[in-house]
Every structure is written in structure tokens, then in C-alpha cells.
Design a protein around this motif. Structure first.
Motif, short mmCIF file in Angstrom:
data_model
loop_
_atom_site.label_atom_id
_atom_site.label_comp_id
_atom_site.label_asym_id
_atom_site.label_seq_id
_atom_site.Cartn_x
_atom_site.Cartn_y
_atom_site.Cartn_z
N GLN A 95 0.82 -1.37 -0.10
CA GLN A 95 -0.14 -0.07 -0.09
C GLN A 95 0.85 1.33 0.17
O GLN A 95 1.89 1.34 0.81
CB GLN A 95 -1.03 -0.18 1.09
CG GLN A 95 -2.17 1.13 1.18
CD GLN A 95 -1.54 2.39 1.90
OE1 GLN A 95 -0.55 2.61 2.82
NE2 GLN A 95 -2.12 3.34 1.81
N SER A 96 0.40 2.29 -0.80
CA SER A 96 1.15 3.48 -0.73
C SER A 96 2.78 3.26 -1.38
O SER A 96 3.18 2.64 -2.27
CB SER A 96 1.06 4.30 0.42
OG SER A 96 1.38 5.56 0.30
N SER A 134 -3.02 2.22 -3.99
CA SER A 134 -2.86 3.67 -3.80
C SER A 134 -1.40 4.08 -3.70
O SER A 134 -0.89 4.67 -2.99
CB SER A 134 -3.41 4.06 -2.29
OG SER A 134 -4.78 3.97 -2.45
N LEU A 159 -7.69 2.19 -5.53
CA LEU A 159 -7.19 3.59 -5.01
C LEU A 159 -8.56 3.90 -4.47
O LEU A 159 -9.56 3.41 -4.53
CB LEU A 159 -6.91 4.60 -5.93
CG LEU A 159 -7.72 5.26 -6.89
CD1 LEU A 159 -7.03 6.29 -7.59
CD2 LEU A 159 -8.59 4.29 -7.90
N THR A 160 -8.37 4.96 -3.53
CA THR A 160 -9.71 5.35 -2.72
C THR A 160 -9.91 6.99 -3.70
O THR A 160 -9.35 7.40 -4.35
CB THR A 160 -9.18 5.87 -1.39
OG1 THR A 160 -8.59 6.98 -1.31
CG2 THR A 160 -8.54 4.65 -0.81
N GLU A 213 -8.36 10.35 -1.87
CA GLU A 213 -6.80 9.96 -1.57
C GLU A 213 -6.25 11.36 -0.90
O GLU A 213 -5.81 11.24 0.16
CB GLU A 213 -6.16 9.64 -2.62
CG GLU A 213 -6.36 8.46 -3.25
CD GLU A 213 -5.69 7.15 -2.82
OE1 GLU A 213 -4.96 7.31 -1.58
OE2 GLU A 213 -5.63 5.92 -3.44
N THR A 247 -5.29 14.51 -5.18
CA THR A 247 -6.56 13.07 -5.47
C THR A 247 -6.40 13.14 -6.96
O THR A 247 -6.04 11.78 -7.39
CB THR A 247 -7.96 13.34 -5.19
OG1 THR A 247 -7.79 13.43 -3.65
CG2 THR A 247 -8.86 12.34 -5.52
N PHE A 280 -2.77 11.19 -7.68
CA PHE A 280 -3.10 9.62 -7.58
C PHE A 280 -3.92 9.17 -8.72
O PHE A 280 -3.58 8.06 -9.41
CB PHE A 280 -3.95 9.64 -6.40
CG PHE A 280 -3.08 9.37 -5.05
CD1 PHE A 280 -2.66 8.20 -4.57
CD2 PHE A 280 -3.13 10.69 -4.29
CE1 PHE A 280 -1.80 8.16 -3.51
CE2 PHE A 280 -2.29 10.64 -3.16
CZ PHE A 280 -1.48 9.43 -2.92
N LYS A 281 -5.20 9.84 -9.11
CA LYS A 281 -6.06 9.19 -10.19
C LYS A 281 -5.27 9.23 -11.70
O LYS A 281 -5.68 8.45 -12.23
CB LYS A 281 -7.51 10.01 -10.30
CG LYS A 281 -8.15 9.67 -8.91
CD LYS A 281 -9.68 10.29 -9.06
CE LYS A 281 -10.34 10.18 -7.95
NZ LYS A 281 -11.74 10.51 -7.70
N THR A 286 -12.06 0.65 -6.59
CA THR A 286 -12.20 1.78 -6.19
C THR A 286 -12.83 1.69 -4.80
O THR A 286 -13.80 1.10 -4.56
CB THR A 286 -13.08 2.66 -6.92
OG1 THR A 286 -12.61 2.86 -8.50
CG2 THR A 286 -13.37 4.29 -6.50
N TYR A 307 -10.39 8.47 2.28
CA TYR A 307 -9.16 8.98 2.08
C TYR A 307 -8.01 8.03 2.16
O TYR A 307 -8.26 6.98 2.38
CB TYR A 307 -8.70 10.20 3.09
CG TYR A 307 -8.87 9.81 4.46
CD1 TYR A 307 -8.11 8.90 5.28
CD2 TYR A 307 -10.50 10.34 5.32
CE1 TYR A 307 -8.54 8.33 6.47
CE2 TYR A 307 -10.40 9.77 6.39
CZ TYR A 307 -9.67 9.04 7.13
OH TYR A 307 -9.87 8.59 8.37
N HIS A 308 -6.77 8.56 1.58
CA HIS A 308 -5.61 7.71 1.59
C HIS A 308 -5.48 6.74 2.86
O HIS A 308 -5.85 7.49 4.00
CB HIS A 308 -4.50 8.38 1.42
CG HIS A 308 -3.23 7.81 0.87
ND1 HIS A 308 -2.89 7.05 -0.30
CD2 HIS A 308 -1.78 7.67 1.56
CE1 HIS A 308 -1.89 6.45 -0.24
NE2 HIS A 308 -0.97 6.91 1.03
#
Length: 441
Positions: free
Chosen positions: A189-190, A216, A299-300, A303, A348, A352-353, A373, A388-389
């Protein structure tokens, strides 16, 4: 609880519906002459080892998010001798080797560790016939400064080498714990997801990985020139503040002090700008063209909301521009990044996206790829008003007790979502496929 193997005995913890072996050393301690070098596999099994407590956590600065994503405040000793792993497995007997999930934590390559409450995967192994391995790896300058730019006998990407060493240990030893060494799912993650991507792009490591899960995080390798510049800056700070102390004699607290001074040269970035991260080297392929491993990406929907929590926490717009410029993205006018919400949305969408879409396109062109998602939130609680992240990790790991510790009253929606996400994760780990993309809310 004792586990007897052909190469020795190990003692773990037995719980009602799971077992765990904690703090197993997988590599030689990265101290002394190995301090700034790649990890080396532990040469022998630690016979009659008491695997009942987590090992020390990697050297790192304080992290307020750690207590936020926990049920209680806990403080773990830090040490450079931190290269340990933990093995979580079901108690019910199995007659076939189990698929193995190896999890790599995030934290911007400067924070995180496997003793962190959020990363205890007992809820997964209580429900599913899988083994989950969590690992520690070196962070910050010790893990991701290009030390080869300071001394040709030292190495770059030491933190990545730790992860590789842990995977090698799992391949060689997980059968003793009932795991299938040829059925490893690598999950991160991340910064952990970025690590997974880097390992997938290493021809030496890729054959070890059966499936990959990236949550993410999209990898952008540091260029050799920027890595050299950062190493030069770190060396200059050392020469300025500790001129007479040899590198090997700098204690951990001094390394953290130099990291803080190094960060000050860049100014605040809310963790968006990775001061330390994997460096492009000859053993990491430049793209994803050769990936042949099934991948699950997620991903969220919001984020960026964790980075800029309110108006008081936003970056000064000009500093925000400087961060974005160094990240190589478009530079919006000041009036477009003046409010906290504008900054959140830009993070975000741009951080991220957009990279996520590019990553999905690159991977789906060459290998079976699924995407998810995460959009769970609760407007009735101030801590959980958007997706969120990191928030999704509570559900992937099944740790709804963390939500309860913050005063959230759980409903069927939360428990059903936990079951669904764990079921999907483990189905992918077992079968290398899903029956379509996912939307979790």
C-alpha cells in the motif's frame, strides 16, 4: 506453541483461531560493515527461536498517523537491527500448502513497520486459508539514499534489497509453516505499492511472484542525477554538522537529525514529495512491458483528503507550487490552490487518479489486470467523512476495531464490506483472477 522442522524448532503464539510467529530475522543485521549495503540473507535458521514478540522497528521520525490508525497508543523500540518478518496463519489443519500473501507497508519510505496495529492481519487468516507474512525494511536515508554516490563500496536501494531478501527467505522457509513457496502474492500500500512495482520490474525477482496487489501507490523512480544530488546534499550536511565523525560512527539519532535538516532544504510537502525513494538502476526495468504477473490495483476516491486536513494544515500556495514543480506536474495558478479543498482535490486528481489510470493502461496492455475503487465513508463521524488515503487498509486487514476505538458505531455495511474485501483479496491470491472490477462502498 512449538513448531518442529527438519532444521530446528521455533516457538510462536497460539490464539483461538490463528497462530503467529513474530520477529523472525530474515537477514543479517544491517550494521557495521553492512550498514550502507544491500541486505544479506540470514545464513542459518534461528533454532529454538522465541517468535513471540515483534522485532524492533526501523529507524524513523515520529508519525502521528500511526496512533490514529490504532486502537491504543503503543511505542516500539527502534533499531537499525530491524530486518525481521512475521508469519500469520490459520489454526485449522490443512493438507495442502497454503497460498502466501507478503505485505509491504507504506509511509512515504520514511515511516511504517510491521508491528503497527493496522498491519496485523489476523482477521484475514481467521477467515481464509492463506498465510500472511508482514516484513520490516529500512527506511529514510538508511533505506533509500543512494549511498553508492557517497562511497563506491556502498549501495543504492538498500530498502528494496531488504524486501528482496525477505521474499527469498519466504521462498526458502515458508513450507515449514504450511505455505506454498511457489504461490506468493506480493501486496503493498502507498510506498509499499511502489515497492511492489519496482520488484515486478526486476527480472531477478519477478519469477518469484505469482500475483501482485498494489493499493494507492504509483512508482516514479528517482533519476540517477537527482539521487546523486540528494546524496551530495546529505554528505554536505554531515560535513557541516558532524565533520569529524566517520559515517559508520553516526548513531541513529544523528541520521534522523540529518534527515530532518535535509527535509528543511525542501520545505514542507505533506509527504507528497518523496525525499527518499527507489532509484533507477540497471537491475530495474524502465517500464512494465515485460510484466507477466496478474495484477490487482486499487485506489480511494478522495486520496488527497488525508494530506490537507483543514485550512490550517494546507500548504502555502507558493510552496505547493514548488512541490508540484519538483514532482514534474503542471503548475496551477495560485488562485486554483488557495484553499484546503482545492489542494486536496489536486492531490487526489493529479497525484493519484491520473497516474493510476496510466498504470492501469500500461499493465492491462500486457497482463491480466483488475482495478478497484474504495468509496466508503461515514458522514456521521468527523474522522471518516471521506474515503481518503490509507482508510481502505482498515477493511483490507479487517481491523474494524480501529473504527470502534474512534467511537464509530459499526453497522452491517461495515462488516459486510470487510468480508467482501477480504474475500476478494484472498480469491485473487488463490486463483490469480477476479470476475470483474470492484467498487467498494
Amino acid at each position: 506453541m512449538q513448531l518442529y522442522t527438519s532444521i530446528g524448532t521455533i516457538h510462536g503464539e497460539q490464539h483461538h483461531d490463528y497462530e503467529v510467529f513474530k520477529g523472525i530475522p530474515y537477514a543479517q543485521p544491517p550494521i557495521g560493515t553492512l550498514r550502507f549495503k544491500h541486505a544479506r540473507l540470514m545464513p542459518a535458521w534461528p533454532n529454538d527461536f522465541q517468535a513471540t514478540s515483534f522485532g524492533p522497528v526501523p529507524i524513523q521520525p515520529p508519525n502521528s498517523l500511526e496512533s490514529f490508525f490504532a486502537t491504543q497508543d503503543q511505542h516500539f523500540p527502534q533499531s537499525e537491527d530491524c530486518l525481521t518478518l512475521n508469519i500469520w496463519r490459520p489454526t485449522k489443519p490443512t493438507y495442502q500448502p497454503l497460498p502466501v500473501i507478503v505485505f509491504i507497508y507504506g509511509g512515504s519510505f520514511v515511516n511504517g513497520h510491521s508491528a503497527q496495529a493496522l498491519y496485523h492481519p489476523h482477521e484475514i487468516v481467521k477467515r481464509e486459508s492463506v498465510i500472511v507474512v508482514t516484513i520490516n525494511y529500512r527506511l529514510g536515508a538508511l533505506g533509500f539514499l543512494d549511498w553508492s554516490a557517497i562511497n563506491s563500496e556502498w549501495d543504492a536501494n538498500n530498502g528494496l534489497s531488504d524486501q528482496i531478501c525477505a521474499l527469498q527467505w519466504v521462498r526458502e522457509n515458508i513450507a515449514h509453516f504450511g505455505g506454498d513457496p511457489n504461490h506468493l502474492t506480493l501486496m503493498g500500500q502507498s510506498a509499499g505499492a511502489m515497492s511492489v512495482a519496482a520488484l515486478l520490474r526486476m527480472p531477478k525477482v519477478r519469477p518469484w511472484i505469482k500475483n501482485a496487489v498494489m493499493l494507492s501507490g504509483v512508482l516514479h523512480l528517482e533519476s540517477p542525477q537527482v539521487a546523486q544530488d540528494k546524496a551530495d546534499a546529505f554528505a554536505a550536511l554531515k560535513a557541516q554538522h558532524y565533520p569529524k565523525t566517520p559515517w559508520h560512527e553516526l548513531d541513529a539519532e544523528t541520521i534522523l537529525t540529518l534527515m530532518a535538516k535535509h527535509q528543511m532544504q525542501y520545505g514542507p510537502s505533506k509527504g507528497l514529495e518523496l525525499l527518499y525513494q527507489p532509484v533507477a538502476t540497471d537491475d530495474i526495468e524502465p517500464d512494465y512491458q515485460n510484466i507477466d504477473v496478474p495484477v490487482f490495483l486499487s485506489l480511494t476516491t478522495a486520496e488527497g483528503d488525508i494530506y490537507i486536513k483543514n485550512e490550517q494544515k494546507k500548504l502555502a500556495p507558493r510552496q505547493f507550487q514548488r512541490v508540484l514543480e519538483r514532482l514534474g506536474g503542471p503548475i496551477p495558478p495560485l488562485e486554483d490552490i488557495a484553499t484546503a479543498q482545492q489542494q486536496r482535490d489536486l492531490i487526489t486528481n493529479c497525484h493519484f487518479k491520473a497516474p493510476f489510470r496510466q498504470l492501469y493502461q500500461a499493465l492491462s496492455a500486457v497482463t491480466p489486470t483488475w482495478q478497484a475503487t474504495f468509496n466508503w465513508s461515514r458522514n456521521d463521524h468527523p474522522d471518516y467523512s471521506s474515503a481518503y488515503h490509507i482508510l481502505d487498509m482498515i477493511f483490507w486487514m479487517g481491523r474494524l476495531d480501529i473504527l470502534e476505538a474512534h467511537g464509530l458505531k459499526l453497522t452491517e455495511r461495515e462488516t459486510e464490506l470487510r468480508e467482501r474485501m477480504i474475500r476478494d483479496l484472498c480469491h485473487f491470491a488463490k486463483h490469480s483472477a477476479l470476475d470483474g472490477d470492484r467498487f467498494y462502498e
